[in-house]
Design a protein around this motif. Structure first.
Motif, short mmCIF file in Angstrom:
data_model
loop_
_atom_site.label_atom_id
_atom_site.label_comp_id
_atom_site.label_asym_id
_atom_site.label_seq_id
_atom_site.Cartn_x
_atom_site.Cartn_y
_atom_site.Cartn_z
N GLN A 164 0.71 -1.51 0.12
CA GLN A 164 -0.18 0.20 0.29
C GLN A 164 1.10 1.22 -0.10
N SER A 165 1.94 1.54 0.96
CA SER A 165 2.88 2.54 1.05
C SER A 165 3.46 2.43 -0.86
N VAL A 166 3.58 1.54 -0.76
CA VAL A 166 4.91 1.72 -2.20
C VAL A 166 3.50 2.16 -3.19
N LEU A 167 2.82 1.29 -3.63
CA LEU A 167 1.82 2.31 -4.64
C LEU A 167 1.43 3.37 -4.61
N GLN A 168 1.12 4.25 -3.19
CA GLN A 168 0.57 5.19 -2.71
C GLN A 168 1.47 6.11 -3.07
N LEU A 169 2.67 5.42 -3.34
CA LEU A 169 3.97 6.61 -3.20
C LEU A 169 3.71 6.40 -4.77
N MET A 170 4.37 5.54 -5.94
CA MET A 170 4.27 6.04 -7.38
C MET A 170 3.08 6.51 -7.71
N LYS A 171 2.03 7.08 -7.02
CA LYS A 171 0.76 7.28 -7.94
C LYS A 171 0.82 8.78 -7.67
N GLU A 172 1.26 9.37 -6.06
CA GLU A 172 1.97 10.51 -5.49
C GLU A 172 2.86 10.97 -6.51
N PHE A 173 3.46 10.58 -6.85
CA PHE A 173 4.44 10.40 -7.51
C PHE A 173 5.97 9.81 -8.18
N PRO A 174 5.19 10.19 -9.43
CA PRO A 174 5.54 9.68 -10.60
C PRO A 174 6.64 9.19 -11.50
N ILE A 175 7.88 10.52 -11.23
CA ILE A 175 9.11 9.98 -11.35
C ILE A 175 9.49 8.57 -10.41
N ALA A 176 9.44 8.85 -9.23
CA ALA A 176 9.71 7.91 -7.91
C ALA A 176 9.66 6.57 -8.72
N GLY A 177 7.98 6.46 -8.91
CA GLY A 177 6.89 4.87 -9.90
C GLY A 177 7.57 4.88 -11.17
N GLU A 178 7.74 5.71 -11.97
CA GLU A 178 8.86 5.34 -12.82
C GLU A 178 10.20 4.57 -13.04
N TYR A 179 10.54 5.58 -11.87
CA TYR A 179 12.44 4.58 -11.28
C TYR A 179 12.11 3.66 -10.64
N LEU A 180 10.98 3.47 -9.85
CA LEU A 180 10.54 2.10 -9.67
C LEU A 180 10.27 1.02 -10.66
N ILE A 181 9.47 1.37 -11.76
CA ILE A 181 8.60 0.57 -12.45
C ILE A 181 10.10 0.05 -13.33
N GLN A 182 10.73 0.56 -13.90
CA GLN A 182 11.97 0.40 -14.48
C GLN A 182 12.80 -0.56 -13.86
N THR A 183 13.03 -0.78 -12.78
CA THR A 183 14.13 -1.61 -12.24
C THR A 183 12.88 -2.88 -11.82
N VAL A 184 11.64 -2.99 -12.10
CA VAL A 184 11.29 -4.23 -11.25
C VAL A 184 11.16 -4.81 -12.82
N GLN A 185 10.96 -4.07 -14.03
CA GLN A 185 11.04 -4.54 -15.16
C GLN A 185 12.33 -5.31 -15.64
N THR A 186 13.66 -4.62 -15.97
CA THR A 186 14.79 -5.05 -15.35
C THR A 186 15.01 -6.20 -14.71
N ARG A 187 14.61 -6.34 -13.15
CA ARG A 187 14.58 -7.42 -13.19
C ARG A 187 13.79 -8.96 -13.62
N MET A 188 12.76 -8.31 -14.19
CA MET A 188 12.10 -9.60 -14.37
C MET A 188 12.67 -9.66 -15.66
N VAL A 189 12.85 -9.58 -16.35
CA VAL A 189 13.17 -9.64 -17.87
C VAL A 189 15.05 -10.68 -17.21
N HIS A 190 15.82 -10.31 -16.50
CA HIS A 190 16.72 -11.08 -16.03
C HIS A 190 16.13 -12.14 -15.11
#
Length: 356
Positions: A204-230
């Motif tokens: 909940q706290s992480v998703l709220q962060l992503m919703k309220e602060f898109p730039i921080a959310g974008e950084y996290l999404i990029q990290t997630v996707q990179t690790r998923m592909v790896h």
């Protein structure tokens, strides 16, 4: 459970040790020291940060910390004046430079001090003994972890019953983001290699962060996707035998696209110059001749090879959330030419479809 004042202070002290140049950590820490009447420590810390900012070519930030020194009635007025003059001369000389690369907590880099403080205060401080699993592959949980002290091993259980260590993470690294962002089961087991101290954040706290602060959310999404592909390159037979440098090439060049469950996507919209690999989810391909093809995690499709081709007039209907890795054509063809194991798996895809 949120951090109380004492645990929040301890967490910030550890965060500063990990990210010594991060202003979003240093400034609130000075305020906390001041608030708890640790004035002498607050003065020393503010002067230390002023020196640090000058050393890394950030005179503007140094000036800010020197102003804090004055507000705190730091007794070393002679050094403060000398540093202020140096900062003023350096600023007059042109733009601020990065004398050395600052280590920053990128997830909070775009937040204000108070916003970062609010996010971090929502965490839970936990300690883990050597050898204990923090998360286990396949389990359903949605927490996110930031390492303050210690090291952890990220291990993947393979289909042949063996395990492989993907990497070792240390202070400042985070993990558990797959489950938080995409609500997936844990993709790997994370085990404490040493005595470890972590900040644990709820989904909940992480998703709220992503919703309220898109730039921080974008950084996290990029990290997630990179690790998923790896991770995908380790558990998918087509990629598992490739050299690590080629896996990294795939990670760097590929993109991940997300589709909600229950939607229809024309196959023509996806059949460009790429190989599409399903990372997670299932879908049905409905063809004009009335036949249906089921696709699930690990399956490939695309127009760049007859072995994985699906008709352009087909419709792909997602059953649940679908995550698809888009592998560029140049990488696909290179792997087909260089690696018999990759070519064998691609041909195997074609044989399965013929059998259906």
């Amino acid at each position: 459970m949120s951090l109380n004042e004492v645990k929040l202070m301890h967490s910030y002290l550890r965060l500063h040790h990990v990210f010594p140049d991060d202003l979003h950590i240093a400034r609130p820490l000075i305020q906390m020291l001041q608030k708890t009447d640790r004035i002498k420590e607050a003065r020393a810390f503010a002067l230390q940060m002023a020196r640090k900012m000058l050393a890394i070519g950030k005179p503007g930030f140094a000036t800010g910390f020197l102003a804090l020194c004055k507000q705190l009635n730091h007794p070393n007025l002679e050094e403060i004046e000398a540093l202020s003059n140096m900062a003023e001369i350096t600023q007059a000389g042109g733009e601020e430079t990065g004398g050395e690369r600052a280590k920053l907590f990128e997830l909070i880099n775009q937040l204000s001090d108070s916003e970062a403080l609010n996010f971090i205060s929502q965490a839970n401080l936990i300690r883990v003994n050597i050898g204990d699993n923090i998360v286990t592959q396949g389990e359903a949980s949605e927490t996110f972890y930031l390492i303050l002290e210690g090291d952890v091993d990220v291990q993947l259980e393979l289909k042949n019953g063996g395990t492989t260590t993907l990497k070792t993470l240390g202070p400042g690294d985070f993990f558990g983001e797959f489950a938080c962002v995409y609500k997936l089961k844990r993709s790997a087991t994370v085990t404490a290699k040493t005595q470890t101290i972590l900040l644990e954040f709820s989904a909940q706290s992480v998703l709220q962060l992503m919703k309220e602060f898109p730039i921080a959310g974008e950084y996290l999404i990029q990290t997630v996707q990179t690790r998923m592909v790896h991770a995908t390159t380790h558990f998918m037979p087509a990629f598992s035998e490739l050299p690590e440098e080629d896996k990294q090439w795939l990670v760097e060049e590929s993109e991940v696209n997300e589709y909600a469950g229950g939607v229809e996507v024309p196959a023509s919209a996806l059949l460009d110059s790429a190989c599409h690999v399903i990372i997670s989810g299932t879908a049905e391909v409905y063809m004009s001749n009335g036949k249906t093809l089921s696709l699930s995690t690990g399956d490939m499709f695309g127009s760049i090879s007859p072995y994985i081709e699906i008709p352009a007039d087909a419709v792909i209907r997602t059953r649940d959330r679908l995550l698809i890795c888009e592998v560029p054509e140049k990488i696909f063809r290179t792997f087909m030419n260089l690696y018999a194991s990759f070519e064998k798996q691609v041909k195997h895809e074609g044989e399965k479809r013929k059998a259906l």
